[in-house]
Design a protein around this motif. Sequence first.
Motif, PDB file in Angstrom:
ATOM      1  N   SER A  38      25.072  -6.989  17.721  1.00  0.00           N
ATOM      2  CA  SER A  38      26.180  -7.898  18.513  1.00  0.00           C
ATOM      3  C   SER A  38      27.689  -7.636  18.235  1.00  0.00           C
ATOM      4  CB  SER A  38      25.531  -9.273  18.436  1.00  0.00           C
ATOM      5  OG  SER A  38      26.593 -10.038  19.046  1.00  0.00           O
ATOM      6  N   GLY A  40      29.516  -9.867  18.074  1.00  0.00           N
ATOM      7  CA  GLY A  40      29.816 -11.242  17.307  1.00  0.00           C
ATOM      8  C   GLY A  40      29.319 -11.387  15.873  1.00  0.00           C
ATOM      9  N   HIS A  70      22.044  -4.936  22.568  1.00  0.00           N
ATOM     10  CA  HIS A  70      23.010  -5.978  22.254  1.00  0.00           C
ATOM     11  C   HIS A  70      22.567  -7.319  22.818  1.00  0.00           C
ATOM     12  CE1 HIS A  70      26.852  -3.619  21.332  1.00  0.00           C
ATOM     13  NE2 HIS A  70      25.914  -2.802  21.325  1.00  0.00           N
ATOM     14  N   SER A  72      22.576 -11.414  23.045  1.00  0.00           N
ATOM     15  CA  SER A  72      23.444 -12.525  23.324  1.00  0.00           C
ATOM     16  C   SER A  72      23.475 -13.889  22.457  1.00  0.00           C
ATOM     17  CB  SER A  72      23.152 -13.007  24.771  1.00  0.00           C
ATOM     18  OG  SER A  72      21.981 -13.716  24.882  1.00  0.00           O
ATOM     19  N   TRP A  74      24.650 -14.466  19.597  1.00  0.00           N
ATOM     20  CA  TRP A  74      25.593 -14.918  18.824  1.00  0.00           C
ATOM     21  C   TRP A  74      27.064 -15.053  19.526  1.00  0.00           C
ATOM     22  CZ3 TRP A  74      24.172 -16.163  14.473  1.00  0.00           C
ATOM     23  CH2 TRP A  74      23.187 -15.555  13.614  1.00  0.00           C
ATOM     24  N   ASP A  75      26.744 -14.985  20.914  1.00  0.00           N
ATOM     25  CA  ASP A  75      28.318 -15.296  21.748  1.00  0.00           C
ATOM     26  C   ASP A  75      28.963 -16.733  21.390  1.00  0.00           C
ATOM     27  OD1 ASP A  75      27.344 -12.992  22.748  1.00  0.00           O
ATOM     28  OD2 ASP A  75      26.983 -13.694  24.701  1.00  0.00           O
ATOM     29  N   TYR A  76      28.220 -17.446  20.996  1.00  0.00           N
ATOM     30  CA  TYR A  76      28.638 -19.000  20.631  1.00  0.00           C
ATOM     31  C   TYR A  76      29.791 -18.956  19.563  1.00  0.00           C
ATOM     32  CZ  TYR A  76      26.275 -19.686  16.371  1.00  0.00           C
ATOM     33  OH  TYR A  76      25.434 -19.767  15.080  1.00  0.00           O
ATOM     34  N   TRP A  79      32.928 -14.940  20.607  1.00  0.00           N
ATOM     35  CA  TRP A  79      33.106 -13.630  21.271  1.00  0.00           C
ATOM     36  C   TRP A  79      31.906 -13.393  22.309  1.00  0.00           C
ATOM     37  CZ3 TRP A  79      36.814 -10.655  22.929  1.00  0.00           C
ATOM     38  CH2 TRP A  79      36.711  -9.487  23.521  1.00  0.00           C
ATOM     39  N   LYS A  80      32.084 -13.218  23.358  1.00  0.00           N
ATOM     40  CA  LYS A  80      31.142 -12.828  24.145  1.00  0.00           C
ATOM     41  C   LYS A  80      31.090 -11.313  24.535  1.00  0.00           C
ATOM     42  CE  LYS A  80      29.074 -13.442  29.136  1.00  0.00           C
ATOM     43  NZ  LYS A  80      27.970 -13.954  28.474  1.00  0.00           N
ATOM     44  N   ASP A  81      29.755 -10.976  23.936  1.00  0.00           N
ATOM     45  CA  ASP A  81      29.428  -9.499  23.693  1.00  0.00           C
ATOM     46  C   ASP A  81      29.173  -8.982  25.481  1.00  0.00           C
ATOM     47  OD1 ASP A  81      28.274  -6.838  23.519  1.00  0.00           O
ATOM     48  OD2 ASP A  81      27.602  -7.344  21.648  1.00  0.00           O
ATOM     49  N   ALA A  84      25.825  -7.514  25.954  1.00  0.00           N
ATOM     50  CA  ALA A  84      24.604  -8.414  25.610  1.00  0.00           C
ATOM     51  C   ALA A  84      23.605  -8.669  26.939  1.00  0.00           C
ATOM     52  CB  ALA A  84      25.329  -9.614  24.878  1.00  0.00           C
ATOM     53  N   GLY A 165      36.067 -14.174  17.231  1.00  0.00           N
ATOM     54  CA  GLY A 165      34.689 -14.262  16.651  1.00  0.00           C
ATOM     55  C   GLY A 165      34.887 -13.442  15.195  1.00  0.00           C
TER      56      GLY A 165
END
Length: 235
Positions: A38, A40, A70, A72, A74-76, A79-81, A84, A165
């Motif tokens: 990720s 993030g 990738h 998703s 860890w997007d919180y 940073w939004k990958d 992902a 992030g």
Amino acid sequence: MFLFGLLLILPVAAPIAAFEFEAKSQGTEPNIIELYTSQGCSSCPPAEAWLSGLANETGLWRSLFPLAFHVSYWDYLGWKDPFADPAHGKRQYAHWNRKHSNGVYTPQIFIGGWEWRGGEVSSTGAGPFWVKLDGQRLQARFNGQADTLHLAVVGMGLVSAIARGENRDKRLTQDFVVLQHWQFKGTAADSGVHFTEAFELISRPEWQQASRLALVVWVEDKSLPLQALGDWILP
């Protein structure tokens, strides 16, 4: 033996015209490498750099098949990958649920469907595998037991400037990124498993960001990859 042709890529969201891909393996033992990562995750760039180094291996797309999934979840962190997909995290959890790993984390590497933390890799030979894509039709045949065929478009040289992030202010260049992924179920036959699908390859916006694209096709049984084929689809 690899046979490959690509005549033209049309604009975004259009079919790839005159696309043909045909490849056959005689049972070479593949190393199918899955990296779960990720943008993030601050500990992921070194693992991604290791994966990028595999681009120089002579066995690439013959016995070596790197895939960066990738995730998703860890997007919180802020940073939004952009690469992902929640389905990638589900695939990672499926490995864990089938006891192919001791947990779920990033960066996490699987080779041949089993969690890898370094050291020697053991593999067993797989049966012959044949794939053909021609226009709007996908055909494949695997001489063995398999329940799923996977097809992925993989991107190289994808550059992202991270604004927030854990990797804030870094500029990441990432390779072997799974940009699109499909799954198909097969039909058992005396000669193994056959796959026949109506299928049209459609260009997507993120494909345009890649310096190079590859197509990777592999077969699995119970989430364990058995055999793979692939090649570049852009110079």
